[in-house]
Design an enzyme around this catalytic site. Structure first.
Site, PDB file in Angstrom:
ATOM      1  N   HIS A  25       9.532  -3.501   3.405  1.00  0.00           N
ATOM      2  CA  HIS A  25       9.161  -3.750   2.001  1.00  0.00           C
ATOM      3  C   HIS A  25      10.425  -4.044   1.184  1.00  0.00           C
ATOM      4  CE1 HIS A  25       5.761  -1.076   3.349  1.00  0.00           C
ATOM      5  NE2 HIS A  25       5.085  -2.084   2.838  1.00  0.00           N
ATOM      6  N   GLN A  57     -10.201  -2.540   2.637  1.00  0.00           N
ATOM      7  CA  GLN A  57      -9.695  -3.186   3.851  1.00  0.00           C
ATOM      8  C   GLN A  57      -9.657  -2.236   5.043  1.00  0.00           C
ATOM      9  OE1 GLN A  57      -5.774  -4.031   1.811  1.00  0.00           O
ATOM     10  NE2 GLN A  57      -4.980  -3.752   3.864  1.00  0.00           N
ATOM     11  N   SER A 109       6.830  -0.528  10.357  1.00  0.00           N
ATOM     12  CA  SER A 109       5.459  -0.439   9.865  1.00  0.00           C
ATOM     13  C   SER A 109       5.244   0.956   9.297  1.00  0.00           C
ATOM     14  CB  SER A 109       4.480  -0.668  11.026  1.00  0.00           C
ATOM     15  OG  SER A 109       3.192  -0.197  10.668  1.00  0.00           O
ATOM     16  N   MET A 147       0.863  -1.200   0.000  1.00  0.00           N
ATOM     17  CA  MET A 147       0.000   0.000   0.000  1.00  0.00           C
ATOM     18  C   MET A 147       0.895   1.244   0.000  1.00  0.00           C
ATOM     19  SD  MET A 147      -3.424  -0.911   2.073  1.00  0.00           S
ATOM     20  CE  MET A 147      -2.820  -0.567   3.716  1.00  0.00           C
ATOM     21  N   LEU A 165       6.572   2.925   1.628  1.00  0.00           N
ATOM     22  CA  LEU A 165       7.523   1.805   1.683  1.00  0.00           C
ATOM     23  C   LEU A 165       8.663   2.085   2.664  1.00  0.00           C
ATOM     24  CD1 LEU A 165       7.753   0.932  -2.137  1.00  0.00           C
ATOM     25  CD2 LEU A 165       6.122   0.098  -0.412  1.00  0.00           C
TER      26      LEU A 165
END
Ligand code: PAF
Length: 281
Positions: free
Chosen positions: A37, A61, A185, A30, A33
């Site tokens: 990733h 989502q 994250s 998504m 990055l």
């Protein structure tokens, strides 16, 4: 590196590689990055001839009160990272390409969607499974790469791939962490300075549980769960969404650690972010 935003162009770009029998690796993202990733891309780069990354903030989502609008969008930096890591093709569709007018089909992976994050994010995994299946159909990769940080997502996508007979290898890549243990994250950027200072206590709590099991033989899940919660309350603060010890294959609650088939997973609301982390035993 080629950048495309429509489905026909993805298929046209990959068709010559497919005809030559080249292995196509796929990393769905998504955006926003980070090194986590990059680790997925590097693994795909090692295993495959062609590497495709999708960048799409998938609206289906996100729940109605979640962070879809404020989810970080860092397009320039994302492209720079992909280029640096040797990505061949970036697919970044607008929402109307993925969900055109009249769109009505959704995928539910039963049972695995309900526990853990599924309980506080109803509909989340339906959105994930739907978009991942659509992306798989568009890219038709030989292998797809997902981080263990989102363990429930990885397990559920493996299940879907097997159940729907998709000829795609699902590769899990270990969580990448900051030096102090915090799992990388895209949402870490929501943390204020004080919460960022306290956030490593989540992984510390998981490590203490591992130590208690491996060194002291504590296998009782109620005892381990209590110790994890206590450590988080004392050192991280925030609001615990869940701390659960479940089987790795079915995500069903365990009363006692099953070596090789245990996932200890947690989600904690801390200073504007909802952080998740896990370990496997
Ligand atoms: O893990 C993510 O970033 C997303 O859930 C995914 C797999 C790209 C689907 O939107």
């Amino acid at each position: 590196m080629q950048i495309v935003s429509d489905i026909v162009s993805v298929r046209a770009a990959l068709s010559p590689h497919r005809k030559q029998g080249q292995r196509i690796g796929f990393v769905p993202t998504m955006g926003a990055l980070h090194e986590g990733h990059a680790a997925l891309i590097r693994r795909a780069r090692t295993d495959c001839n062609v590497v495709v990354v999708s960048i799409f903030v998938n609206p289906t989502q996100f729940g109605p009160h979640e962070d879809f609008e404020r989810y970080p969008r860092t397009w320039e930096a994302d492209c720079a990272l992909c280029k640096r890591e040797g990505v061949d093709l970036v697919f970044s569709p607008p929402a109307a390409v993925m969900y055109p007018e009249g769109y009505a089909t959704y995928v539910t992976v039963e049972r695995l969607s309900e526990p853990l994050c599924g309980r506080s994010r109803p509909g989340h995994f339906r959105g994930v499974a739907t978009v991942v299946l659509k992306l798989f159909n568009i890219v038709a990769p030989d292998a797809a790469y997902f981080g263990w940080k989102d363990a429930q997502q990885l397990i559920l996508i493996r299940r879907m791939t097997e159940d729907l007979n998709l000829p795609i290898e699902i590769v899990g890549v270990e969580t990448v962490r900051e030096a102090d243990g915090l799992a990388l994250s895209s949402r870490n950027r929501y943390l204020d300075a004080e919460s960022r200072r306290r956030a490593p206590a989540l992984y510390e709590a998981l490590r203490l549980a591992r130590q208690a099991f491996e060194q002291d033989g504590v296998a009782d899940c109620a005892v381990l769960t209590r110790r994890i919660c206590d450590h988080i309350d004392q050192h991280a603060g925030g609001r615990i969404d869940y701390v659960e010890i479940v089987s790795l294959d079915q995500l069903q609650p365990l009363t006692s650690i099953q070596k090789g088939n245990t996932l200890i997973a947690l989600a904690v609301h801390l200073g504007g972010a909802r952080l998740i982390d896990n370990i496997r035993l």
